[in-house]
Motif scaffolding. Sequence first.
Motif, short mmCIF file in Angstrom:
data_model
loop_
_atom_site.label_atom_id
_atom_site.label_comp_id
_atom_site.label_asym_id
_atom_site.label_seq_id
_atom_site.Cartn_x
_atom_site.Cartn_y
_atom_site.Cartn_z
N HIS A 176 0.51 3.96 -4.38
CA HIS A 176 -0.13 5.09 -3.70
C HIS A 176 0.90 6.16 -3.35
N GLN A 182 12.43 1.03 0.04
CA GLN A 182 13.33 1.96 0.73
C GLN A 182 14.71 1.88 0.08
N GLY A 211 8.02 0.44 2.23
CA GLY A 211 9.26 0.10 2.94
C GLY A 211 10.14 -0.85 2.15
N GLN A 212 9.52 -1.73 1.38
CA GLN A 212 10.29 -2.67 0.56
C GLN A 212 11.11 -1.93 -0.50
N PHE A 257 0.64 -2.01 10.30
CA PHE A 257 1.68 -2.89 10.86
C PHE A 257 2.96 -2.07 11.02
N GLU A 317 2.98 5.86 6.07
CA GLU A 317 2.66 4.68 6.88
C GLU A 317 3.26 3.46 6.22
N PRO A 318 3.74 2.49 7.00
CA PRO A 318 4.33 1.29 6.40
C PRO A 318 3.38 0.55 5.45
N ARG A 319 2.07 0.66 5.70
CA ARG A 319 1.15 -0.09 4.84
C ARG A 319 0.87 0.62 3.51
N THR A 339 1.68 -4.07 -5.48
CA THR A 339 1.95 -5.22 -4.62
C THR A 339 3.36 -5.10 -4.03
N VAL A 340 3.70 -3.86 -3.70
CA VAL A 340 4.97 -3.58 -3.02
C VAL A 340 4.66 -2.57 -1.92
N PHE A 341 5.00 -2.89 -0.68
CA PHE A 341 4.88 -1.88 0.38
C PHE A 341 6.03 -0.90 0.24
N TYR A 390 6.98 -2.13 10.21
CA TYR A 390 7.85 -2.76 9.20
C TYR A 390 9.28 -2.85 9.74
N LEU A 396 1.13 1.45 -0.14
CA LEU A 396 1.66 0.71 -1.30
C LEU A 396 2.47 1.66 -2.16
N ASP A 441 10.97 -8.03 6.93
CA ASP A 441 11.42 -8.12 5.53
C ASP A 441 12.83 -8.71 5.50
N VAL A 457 8.22 -4.17 -11.98
CA VAL A 457 7.42 -4.71 -10.88
C VAL A 457 6.03 -4.09 -10.91
N GLN A 462 14.77 -9.21 2.80
CA GLN A 462 15.49 -8.97 1.54
C GLN A 462 16.95 -8.58 1.73
#
Lengths: 287, 163
Positions: free
Chosen positions: B27, B70, B67-68, A6, B20-22, B63-65, A8, B24, A53, B59, A55
């Motif tokens: 990883h 960043q 990008g979140q 996807f 890649e955005p996906r 269960t965090v991508f 982002y 985790l 997102d 956390v 946030q």
Amino acid sequence: MISAAFDYHRPGTLGEAIGLLTEHDGTAVVIAGGHSLIPMMKLRMATPEHLVDIQDIAELSGIAVSSDMIEIGATVTQSDLIASDELFSVCPILRETSLQTADPQIRNLGTIGGNVANGDPGNDMPAIMQLLDADYILQGTGGTRTVKARTFYEAAFFTAREEGEILTSIRIPTPPFGHGHSYQKQKRKVGDYATAAAGVILTRSAGTCTSASVALTNVADTPLWAEAAAKALLGSDLGAEAIGEAVDAARAITEPASDGRGPADYRTHVAGIMVQRAIQTAISRVA
Amino acid sequence: MSKTQVNMTVNGNAVSALAEPRTLLIHFLREEMNLTGAHIGCETSHCGACTVDLNGKSVKSCTVFVGQAQGAEITTIEGIAQEDGTLHPVQEAFREHHGLQCGFCTPGMITRAWRLLQENPKPTEEEIRYGISGNLCRCTGYQNIVTAIQAAAADLSIKEAAE
């Protein structure tokens, strides 16, 4: 357990976020804490091409409390909600419920907006919002509209929210001072969804119940506002007979699935016990 | 869906990599940063073996991508001991009180306990058990983990009083 690919996006304003949802109509999904969405994406049950997102959108993250209204922004996390003493002082059932939801790490990211907007019948907050007669504020390209929590849920994962809309906040009429409250949740382990759960708030004056609301979690495709159960309490002395009638009325509207949490009959039975305990606990806390 | 630049601070070091955005967060940390302390256990946000600290909060990094995260400040188990290798009191207490057997849950358990004791420096036993309820251990029965965290809390409070 890798999700489909996807793009982002992390917009800074609500307008940009809505613009992205419109631009990628049907292929974009909002992500807040991600603790419902990411597991679904890993299982490829959700395959959005764009994640938006929210946030960084400051206006979605506040808690405002006044004597007649509580407003909670969509990206307020369960941990933020637990930490707010101001919120606890006027509406303690919110903290009590959050503390029974998921686990500390998940509550640090999981948001109130995601919990109510996702439409998962296992989530705890939807029933609480029905209990408290909350309004959900939805914003899209067509502007802002308000939908009552009591009419928002259509079926499991189907809600009144349109794809291009973002749930921006929740407005709750401040419950009466001195009310009694309780959220009772039977679960197999920490972090599990409820086998059955029930929330109750009520007020009492001179021995008579002057207001009551009852709602149930995870015993149907949607949260259930148990109007008849509340009616059985209203005007009563909150004695054993009235409680028994309320429990029967609540049990009568359940339609649980038979699954790993037990056969349907058992879950209806547990729902009755949860309602009974929630009423008794609420009575013990009423001013 | 191409790779994007990811920047964050990990254990005090500014890091930057293409991902890649996906991807985790777990990883990214293990495969791009070679920080293999945090473990992939269930990868479904149940077990807590992947627990890291993100902007001062525990956390589950499965269960965090990426990008979140960043721009975030991340602390992993590798960032908890001092640079000269001296163990943090929480780590020392786990060693001293046999707070582990196979050790698989330990990085997540210690990273969580380390944050818990900053949130609540004098927890009761119940608060400790509740505070680590997002971390599963299949060996110890938790008793020695709780004992270790109690000992670490006492040790930290003595050290604080001495300062």
